[in-house]
Scaffold this active site. Sequence first.
Site, PDB file in Angstrom:
ATOM      1  N   PHE A  85       0.862  -1.188   0.000  1.00 40.32           N
ATOM      2  CA  PHE A  85       0.000   0.000   0.000  1.00 40.32           C
ATOM      3  C   PHE A  85       0.890   1.226   0.000  1.00 40.32           C
ATOM      4  CE2 PHE A  85      -3.996  -2.191   1.113  1.00 40.32           C
ATOM      5  CZ  PHE A  85      -3.497  -3.410   1.520  1.00 40.32           C
ATOM      6  N   GLU A  86       0.617   2.164  -0.903  1.00 40.54           N
ATOM      7  CA  GLU A  86       1.551   3.271  -1.092  1.00 40.54           C
ATOM      8  C   GLU A  86       1.697   4.145   0.147  1.00 40.54           C
ATOM      9  OE1 GLU A  86       0.196   5.643  -4.382  1.00 40.54           O
ATOM     10  OE2 GLU A  86      -1.869   5.410  -3.727  1.00 40.54           O
ATOM     11  N   VAL A  87       0.704   4.110   1.010  1.00 39.41           N
ATOM     12  CA  VAL A  87       0.804   4.883   2.243  1.00 39.41           C
ATOM     13  C   VAL A  87       2.038   4.454   3.035  1.00 39.41           C
ATOM     14  CG1 VAL A  87      -0.631   3.313   3.596  1.00 39.41           C
ATOM     15  CG2 VAL A  87      -0.594   5.733   4.171  1.00 39.41           C
ATOM     16  N   GLY A  88       2.512   3.205   2.763  1.00 40.04           N
ATOM     17  CA  GLY A  88       3.720   2.696   3.409  1.00 40.04           C
ATOM     18  C   GLY A  88       3.454   1.441   4.216  1.00 40.04           C
ATOM     19  N   ASN A 125       2.761  10.506  -6.383  1.00 40.72           N
ATOM     20  CA  ASN A 125       3.189  10.230  -5.012  1.00 40.72           C
ATOM     21  C   ASN A 125       4.693   9.984  -4.942  1.00 40.72           C
ATOM     22  OD1 ASN A 125       0.878  10.569  -3.510  1.00 40.72           O
ATOM     23  ND2 ASN A 125       0.179   8.468  -3.759  1.00 40.72           N
TER      24      ASN A 125
END
Lengths: 257, 257, 280, 280
Positions: free
Chosen positions: A50-53, D101
């Site tokens: 997940f790109e949020v980390g 991003n």
Amino acid sequence: MSDFTPQELMVAVASREIRDGDLVFVGMRLPILAYAVARNSHAPTARGLFEVGLMRDQPASGFLGTMGDPPNVAGALWATRMSNAMALMAQGEVDLGFIGGAEVDRFGNLNTSYVGDPKKPEVKLPGSGGGADIAILSRRWVTLMTHERRRLVEKVSFITSPGYGDGTPSWRKRNGLPGGGPVAIITTLAVLRFPDGGGEAYLDSVHPGHTVDEVRANTGWDLRLAEHVSETSAPSNAELAAIKRFDPDGFWTRTQS
Amino acid sequence: MSDFTPQELMVAVASREIRDGDLVFVGMRLPILAYAVARNSHAPTARGLFEVGLMRDQPASGFLGTMGDPPNVAGALWATRMSNAMALMAQGEVDLGFIGGAEVDRFGNLNTSYVGDPKKPEVKLPGSGGGADIAILSRRWVTLMTHERRRLVEKVSFITSPGYGDGTPSWRKRNGLPGGGPVAIITTLAVLRFPDGGGEAYLDSVHPGHTVDEVRANTGWDLRLAEHVSETSAPSNAELAAIKRFDPDGFWTRTQS
Amino acid sequence: MSMANAIERFVPDGATVALGTALEPLIPFAAGHELIRQSRRDLELVGPISDALFDQLIGAGCVRQVTAAWVGNVSEGLGHCYRRAAEEGVPRSIAIHDHTNFSIALALWAAAWNAPYIPTRTLLGSDILNTNPHLERDGDVVRVHAVRPDVAIVHVQRCDEHGHAHAWGPLGITEEAGLAAGRVIISCEELAESAPLLKHPNRILFPETKVVAVVHAPGGAHPSPVQGYFNRDHAFFRDYAAASRTREGFEAWLKRWVLDVPDRSAYLARIDTEALRIRE
Amino acid sequence: MSMANAIERFVPDGATVALGTALEPLIPFAAGHELIRQSRRDLELVGPISDALFDQLIGAGCVRQVTAAWVGNVSEGLGHCYRRAAEEGVPRSIAIHDHTNFSIALALWAAAWNAPYIPTRTLLGSDILNTNPHLERDGDVVRVHAVRPDVAIVHVQRCDEHGHAHAWGPLGITEEAGLAAGRVIISCEELAESAPLLKHPNRILFPETKVVAVVHAPGGAHPSPVQGYFNRDHAFFRDYAAASRTREGFEAWLKRWVLDVPDRSAYLARIDTEALRIRE
């Protein structure tokens, strides 16, 4: 037919794109559910990034409004910076990515930035987020979208997340894009796929209760057809049960248009 | 005179280079002690940054053989990656750095890489470590060295860590080096300094018990003198006590040549 | 997995290997000694500073190239095997790609992000630019080209069998080395259950997808320190510096401490590890 | 320090401000609302995605430029104030520097390391290259130019008065935003003693030298989630989306939730925070 919503079918179809063992770059909304469904059925060793980390194996046990919600962190295998998640994708280690799209064209290019002149847009869309990164860097990717003529357009006016560009052979390679490109457009009416090596989307299957003519009428270009256009397999009871488990109130699959 | 060793004097002199409030990029060996001494006397709000990936205020309470020893981590304000420590220095936030040198020349250039032809060196020295980074990026820096003709040379054969290059005006600026350059060479015999704005080193003070002639005889170039060459102030009792506290067995200040 | 097994399976001759990524602490000496015992050849070593381990691998003839900022013995100074290899080609000549500490970190971040290089102002004015072809002057910056290790070997405090590692203390270039590497071998003080490690996912060092082997190797970083477990064995570094001053001395040292030692437990049996242990 | 004080002292008109750096969680809404109350003008907002906070600041007329990958409402979709500003110049026109991003993270790392840019292959083939002058095609890569915020505002779980913060959960671009920024303002759920925080120096988010203000602001991230403290208030985001669909609706919302609210405690008194609280 009315046993499931278009969103439930889309989730089921998206989940089938996930192969066992895949590292999946999980986008927002329906793909979160698709990952959960796949992990609970045919892809028990897939992993979600997940790109949020975050990296996970098991899907979150609670409902997720966003990928950054606390249940998605509990049990995570890695909580880190976004640039570390992106690093894996830049290295070609992400097998499959999901991107939400506002507009897509026949070559799989997505626009999530501007409708009309970027200097004076008719509609300012939210932007790329990680979409362009997924489109450029993941090994293969899929987009999900409401099937409307204004969304499936001949040519997007702005390429946020590139598919196969102008559709000429090897467009991605010539332009230096490392990833493989889109493999499917999953809509509320149908599944469009791309030939091996990329190019122009074709109609592969029509969802139960819909027709080829209806799909073509709602598509903004003269849509090619597969040699045999099939009917999209309806979600199985197991798939529907999994969807219900991860979206108990139907936030994503029952109340959305 | 024989109340202190040359190393103890060097530590004391080095500690006086630290101003209160400085962020100090603390090198290995004697500078670790110099930081501890300064922090305990005239620079109570200085902070130490260690390239291994640490920031501290209070010096470590135990003996340090290296900056990465466990006592240097206990009570640290930040344990992180080296590149994060380097980030602060690259931004110009490091006021003072210390570099150990094997060879230095009249313009303050250090060689810690190769004596002789790098392709077939007479002596292979360990290399830069963070030395070149400090020399290029810190606001001002100091080097410590045994005073020998073979170490203080007319021109280093290899510039690992640049001082003022060929000594021409604005050499650092012309070559794009962001930091200010060396301000002092602290040796076992003397303190050499540089004029404001850089250039050629001059003899500023001679350590107690030594003479200008002795210093010049042990320097590999025709050493310029300050208008008034003074005697280096001997370490105070407080400084010696602090050194003893942080190097109780004299590992750095009593047993080294 | 045993260390012998991990090295045999995942570090072939000719590999580019990152080691000693936390600088002075957590140096994977046990893994390095196994590389020597298995007579690995033509390695390219990647690291920032390397406190004696690179020197030992070079002296043992395992190394074709060094890509590092500093090679020696931190508390003692010069690396004598490194000198002999660079100056006399003994036991073999080596290629040296000099870096600074900052530039080797940037080279690994470039590889981690699959960027061809990262531009920086460090190295400007340094002759290192003239000897390392992967550092390239470009106007007012230096392009630090990506360095991609085939494998990073990392010693940590705790890890589970799936590669979820917790490490603490200063970490140097450990994170970027592991992300840049094709694969990671972890040796650990404690082989732990997953649950307590995963309770703190922010402290997990690497994604499990990078980790190919986890070796339980308590004391595997000796003589380097391990935060919370062992202090640095300064005397051991001093003795190594003295022994390795001559080629013969080094060979005797290597026989005694590596070649004639079947594995790490035999090595540790000769050390007073209790004197080094940190009690908190 | 009070939030009003921190914003007044450290965020002048015209500043470049990084906010919402952890993506969906830990968004410093309390700080953002104080910027609105103090009528800050001509800000440049920097962030990855921004879940409604950028939209509010834009709608309130505080913003001159947005440098971000995504601006909207994550669970609801479009940002209506963002649309009005970009499409109609209401309440004022804004400049938009689109990023992805990944590219905004690289832009901040470049600034943190004082590199002019970082080259990458992401963005190749995207028209974003044509609209953001700080993304520059260079052969087979894109140069992502450094973005240096004047100030980063970060909400964390725990912090001491000196700025030693512990934050957990996914952190997005928080670390690089703080390092790249000239200064950092921290708002925190708990203002803690230093000792327990410093016991784990690896978990300290920023060097204390970057932190200029620490504000005790429990609930300061509402309606975004805070790992270990609060779940996301999905309904609040839904209601904001509905209200902000029209300019009048937004103005009423802003009056009710920001302008007529003296401070965060008054705001929180209107929320059922107990329903959102995480009990572990």
